[in-house]
Structure formats: C-alpha cells, structure tokens
Design an enzyme around this catalytic site. Sequence first.
Site, PDB file in Angstrom:
ATOM      1  N   ASP A 140      -0.167   5.237   1.186  1.00 23.06           N
ATOM      2  CA  ASP A 140      -0.427   5.431   2.537  1.00 23.06           C
ATOM      3  C   ASP A 140       0.065   5.048   3.852  1.00 23.06           C
ATOM      4  OD1 ASP A 140      -1.138   8.250   0.536  1.00 23.06           O
ATOM      5  OD2 ASP A 140      -2.375   7.721   0.190  1.00 23.06           O
ATOM      6  N   ASP A 161       0.935  -1.080  -0.021  1.00 22.61           N
ATOM      7  CA  ASP A 161       0.265   0.070   0.126  1.00 22.61           C
ATOM      8  C   ASP A 161       0.937   1.254  -0.119  1.00 22.61           C
ATOM      9  OD1 ASP A 161      -2.089   1.425  -0.012  1.00 22.61           O
ATOM     10  OD2 ASP A 161      -2.612   1.884   2.695  1.00 22.61           O
TER      11      ASP A 161
END
Length: 229
Positions: A9, A7
Amino acid sequence: MQALIFDCDGVLVDTERDGHRVSFNRAFARMGLDTEWSEERYGVLLGTAGGKERMRVHFDEVGWPVAEAKRNDFILELHKLKTAIFMELIDSGALPLRPGVAEKVDAAIGDGCKLAVCSTSNERAVQAVVDILLGPERARHMPVFAGDMVAAKKPDPAVYLLAKEKLDLSPNRCLVVEDSEIGLRAALAAGMRCIVTKSTYTASEDFTGAKKTLNDLGEITWAECRAVC
C-alpha cells in the site's frame, strides 16, 4: 543486489486514500454503522499499522457499537467485509500501479534478483494487488509476506525478517521500497537498505535513514537501484 522487496500500500499502488479508506467506509455503511472516515481522519489513523488495529483505535476513541465481549468477532467480520470490497476495487482496475513499479519488477526478474512483497495488510488483499495489477507472470516471482503472518506489525521488522528467513536473504544486499516512516523503520531494523517513494499521506514524514527519497520509482533507473546495495 540480492533482492528487491516492496511494501504494497502506497508503494505498488497509492491505495490508502482511494482504496482502503473507501473500502472501510463502504463496509461501515453495509454494516449499518454511523461511521465514516474522512481523508483527514484516515491520515491520523495511519499512524497505527494494520486495518483491524486502526478500527480498534477508532472505536476505542469514539465508542464501540457492540458489547465488549463481541468486539473481536465484530472487528473480524467488519475487516473481512472491507477486504472483499477492496478486492472489488482492485478487480475493477480503478487503482493503477504507481509509475516505475512494473519496470523495476521486470528489471529485477531479468537480472535474477529475488523479489518479495512485505506488507502490514492481510495476505488476501496483498495477493490480489500482486496477482491482478502485476499479472500472473510477475506474481509468480513475488512471494507475499503479510501482516497476518507475523506476531508484530511495522515498525517492528518481523515481516522483513520472515522474508529474510524464507528466501535465505542477506539483509545488507536487500533493497526495500517503502512509502512511510513506519515502513522505513521496519526495513532498517531488519538491517536492509531502503528507498522511499512518497505517497499521498506520507509526503511530510521523516525519512532519515533512507538511501533515497523519491516521488515515485519512475525517478530512478535500475542501475541506480542496484548501486544502493
């Protein structure tokens, strides 16, 4: 392990509190809006995946500053401005990579593992994080699959399934690194293994199903990562 998937953020960079939230608030100010998201308010809004979606939820609750017919254009304009401000923050070097990220990327490249970044954020912002903070040599190994490339955002597995299709991956041989319950659910729904590195806003979430839950990637060796799948 066939692939290591991140991922963006909260995983590559702990961006939410001091990156995205700040960028939204600066965009609101530049647009002359009487809106400012506190750390607490933004934490609540993170229950909705995607920046445009968060703004819609917020304005649905507090009232819209534009007529209904203009809402879509308003959100798009505001989000475009917010993305530009966010990339200014990334360019400034104000938001460093989280511990262990660069090391694990280098180890994966050295072992011949495929890499990818799968995020609910828009492609432009995610690509900026990868290009600037990881650098061009690493970035060329890390294709980005972003929220604006799929019809549904996490916890829907669409973005992980897109990476699976484009990179010809076997899900059970993929290790995903997530920081949120929403992301974990998306990875598991795609049939992938997942470890969690907790971030500012996610430390108290339910990570049932994760193979490991860590403070950051510096707490795990590459050999331990490989052993997960």
